[in-house]
Motif scaffolding. Structure first.
Motif, PDB file in Angstrom:
ATOM      1  N   THR A 167       0.846  -1.197   0.000  1.00 39.13           N
ATOM      2  CA  THR A 167       0.000   0.000   0.000  1.00 39.13           C
ATOM      3  C   THR A 167       0.882   1.248   0.000  1.00 39.13           C
ATOM      4  O   THR A 167       2.052   1.200   0.370  1.00 39.13           O
ATOM      5  CB  THR A 167      -0.927   0.046   1.225  1.00 39.13           C
ATOM      6  N   THR A 168       0.294   2.373  -0.424  1.00 43.22           N
ATOM      7  CA  THR A 168       0.985   3.664  -0.421  1.00 43.22           C
ATOM      8  C   THR A 168       0.178   4.676   0.379  1.00 43.22           C
ATOM      9  O   THR A 168      -1.056   4.628   0.378  1.00 43.22           O
ATOM     10  CB  THR A 168       1.208   4.199  -1.847  1.00 43.22           C
ATOM     11  N   ASN A 183       0.303   7.904  -0.223  1.00 43.55           N
ATOM     12  CA  ASN A 183      -0.008   9.059  -1.069  1.00 43.55           C
ATOM     13  C   ASN A 183       0.156   8.663  -2.538  1.00 43.55           C
ATOM     14  O   ASN A 183       1.233   8.740  -3.103  1.00 43.55           O
ATOM     15  CB  ASN A 183       0.912  10.235  -0.726  1.00 43.55           C
ATOM     16  N   SER A 184      -0.949   8.228  -3.144  1.00 43.51           N
ATOM     17  CA  SER A 184      -0.893   7.735  -4.521  1.00 43.51           C
ATOM     18  C   SER A 184      -0.642   8.843  -5.533  1.00 43.51           C
ATOM     19  O   SER A 184      -0.250   8.562  -6.662  1.00 43.51           O
ATOM     20  CB  SER A 184      -2.193   7.006  -4.870  1.00 43.51           C
ATOM     21  N   SER A 185      -0.858  10.112  -5.152  1.00 47.38           N
ATOM     22  CA  SER A 185      -0.568  11.203  -6.086  1.00 47.38           C
ATOM     23  C   SER A 185       0.940  11.426  -6.209  1.00 47.38           C
ATOM     24  O   SER A 185       1.414  11.984  -7.195  1.00 47.38           O
ATOM     25  CB  SER A 185      -1.257  12.500  -5.633  1.00 47.38           C
ATOM     26  N   THR A 226       2.868   5.449  -6.505  1.00 47.92           N
ATOM     27  CA  THR A 226       2.002   4.279  -6.448  1.00 47.92           C
ATOM     28  C   THR A 226       2.869   3.034  -6.295  1.00 47.92           C
ATOM     29  O   THR A 226       4.077   3.069  -6.521  1.00 47.92           O
ATOM     30  CB  THR A 226       1.154   4.154  -7.723  1.00 47.92           C
ATOM     31  N   LYS A 258       5.267   9.564  -9.218  1.00 49.77           N
ATOM     32  CA  LYS A 258       4.256  10.335  -9.941  1.00 49.77           C
ATOM     33  C   LYS A 258       4.513  11.830  -9.903  1.00 49.77           C
ATOM     34  O   LYS A 258       4.366  12.523 -10.905  1.00 49.77           O
ATOM     35  CB  LYS A 258       2.876  10.039  -9.360  1.00 49.77           C
TER      36      LYS A 258
END
Length: 500
Positions: free
Chosen positions: A212-213, A215-217, A220, A230
């Motif tokens: 899991t992350t 902060n996917s922004s 990822t 990203k």
């Protein structure tokens, strides 16, 4: 023998004759007292959840049972006591109006905090025993696999199994220990450039890992641990496996890059390159400086037609820009009021009549003297341009205007002409002086017509004295009965002049 028997019978009869009846009853009661009814124990200690059966001795009758504190201990109709919570309770048995008591003390059960435990090699954990105020004695069955201190702290030494034992109050409590290979993540911190990827790995476990992350922004992560950068910022990547969470802090930075990889400039133009994504010092260099040079701050200067590579070096890497230098073309060329061509020096561009000839009296360096004249040999028109690099910024025009006026006064000019021609018949007419401005410069223009009875028929002359950037320039145009419109040519020459 017979006599002794008779004496005993006589003694017993005497006791019977002289003892009151009540005393006989009492005597019977004393015999019964030896067989008094009682409870089998007057106090017991139980662990929570444990039971004990109470009963009355020396009777077959069923008493009535009750508990003084049912929250601590209950009792069934058959005398079975059940310990509920820590505390004390009085259990009462009632029979024929008489009560029999037992004090019950309930305590926590002796328990070890873990009966089985799995540790990674090199890690520690502490076991505890509850339900007793005494300190247990700790043992390990295999010191090479795990040790245990007097306070129950276990340290995993090597792969394998061991039994940890706590001995207290004559009771042994066990914990089965397994020491396994540590589960670790391949990186706890990671720095990536935007758009790059990195695959994280987990060792020490064959079980499925959940990634899991935070902060996917920013970053990822795939189900296989591949991190994709990203945007600039930070994110925490977490791997969950076998009840354990392992983290990696990821920092995403903008990629190190040069602001332009290709660049086209005209001669004399400049452009500032930059290396983004780093704050470290950049070392700049030119592959061929006669075509384009570069300053230590990345400013590229186009010098001559051609192609070269400008490089910025930082952190051991080179970032390059291919620079193409094109010939400078004066934008005023197409609008000239006559058929025209461009005259260029290193720092200036002029528009002149097409076919005119020009000569440089000195190299194109700090001092230039340029002579312009028509290609027709019988035309007596000539324009001279003298350029001096002062090496300093342009002074205020008002500070030098008085000097210009004095040097180009009508009387002073006439004296020079007479001296040059040795002719007392020379005269000046139509003498005018006025300010003028051009691109980046200010100056004074002096115009007049010269007449002579001897050598000169008609001489038209104009002198432009100019301060422009770091240069002083004097443009002198003369025409003796020429066929060209000298004033038009001179005016456009000045208007079209560009400092590169």
């Amino acid at each position: 023998m017979k006599r002794i028997k008779m004496l005993v019978i006589a003694f017993l009869l005497a006791i019977a004759l002289f003892t009151p009846a009540g005393v006989i009853i009492a005597g019977n009661a004393s015999v019964a007292q030896a067989a008094t009814i009682g409870i089998n124990t007057k106090s017991i200690t139980l662990e929570i959840g444990k039971t004990y059966k109470l009963k009355l001795n020396r009777t077959t009758k069923k008493p009535t049972w009750s508990s003084g504190r049912k929250s601590v201990a209950t009792v069934s109709s058959y005398g079975t006591v059940t310990a509920k919570t820590v505390g004390k309770a009085t259990i009462t048995a009632t029979l024929n109006g008489k009560k029999y008591y037992c004090t019950v003390t309930v305590k926590e059960p002796l328990k070890i905090s873990k009966t089985s435990l799995s540790l990674e090699k090199g890690t520690s954990s502490t076991l505890k025993v509850t339900g007793n105020v005494k300190s247990p004695t700790w043992y390990t069955s295999n010191k090479s696999v795990a040790t245990v201190t007097s306070t129950g702290k276990i340290t995993a030494k090597a792969l394998g199994t061991a039994t940890i034992t706590a001995y207290v109050d004559g009771k042994k409590l066990y914990c089965k220990l397994t020491v396994k290979t540590p589960i670790v993540i391949s990186k706890s911190t990671l720095s990536l450039e935007k758009s790059s990827t990195y695959k994280l790995k987990i060792t020490g476990s064959t079980k499925t890992v959940t990634w899991t992350t935070s902060n996917s922004s920013v970053a990822t992560v795939s189900s296989y641990g591949t991190v994709t950068a990203k945007a600039a910022g930070t994110a925490t990547i977490t791997a969950s496996v076998d009840g354990k969470k392992l983290t990696c802090k990821v920092t995403i930075t903008a990629p190190i890059a040069i602001s332009k990889t290709t660049l086209t400039l005209e001669e004399g133009k400049t452009y500032k390159l930059a290396i983004t994504g780093t704050t470290k010092t950049v070392t700049w260099s030119s592959g061929y400086s006669p075509v384009a040079s570069v300053s230590k701050y990345g400013t590229v200067t186009a010098i001559a037609e051609g192609t070269t590579v400008i490089s910025g070096s930082v952190d051991g890497k080179n970032y390059s820009c291919t620079v193409t230098v094109k010939p400078f073309v004066n934008p005023n060329l197409a609008a000239a009021p006559f058929e025209a061509e461009e005259l260029k020096t290193r720092n200036f561009s002029f528009v002149i009549p097409k076919g005119w000839k020009y000569e440089f009296d000195s190299p194109i360096t700090e001092l230039n003297t340029i002579a312009l004249y028509p290609g027709d040999s019988d035309d007596n028109t000539i324009i001279t341009i003298d350029i001096v690099n002062t090496g300093t910024s342009m002074p205020d025009y008002s500070d030098v205007k008085d000097f210009f006026l004095m040097m180009n006064s009508e009387a002073f000019t006439l004296d020079l002409l007479k001296l040059g021609y040795n002719d007392d018949t020379i005269s000046i007419s139509d003498f005018t002086q006025k300010d003028f401005t051009i691109d980046k410069g200010t100056g004074l223009v002096t115009s007049y017509t010269v007449a002579s009875e001897n050598e000169i028929s008609t001489l038209s002359q104009s002198v432009y004295d100019i301060y422009i950037d770091n240069y002083f320039m004097e443009v002198n145009a003369s025409s003796i009965s020429g066929t060209y419109d000298m004033q038009t040519i001179l005016d456009y020459l000045m208007k079209s002049m560009i400092v590169k």
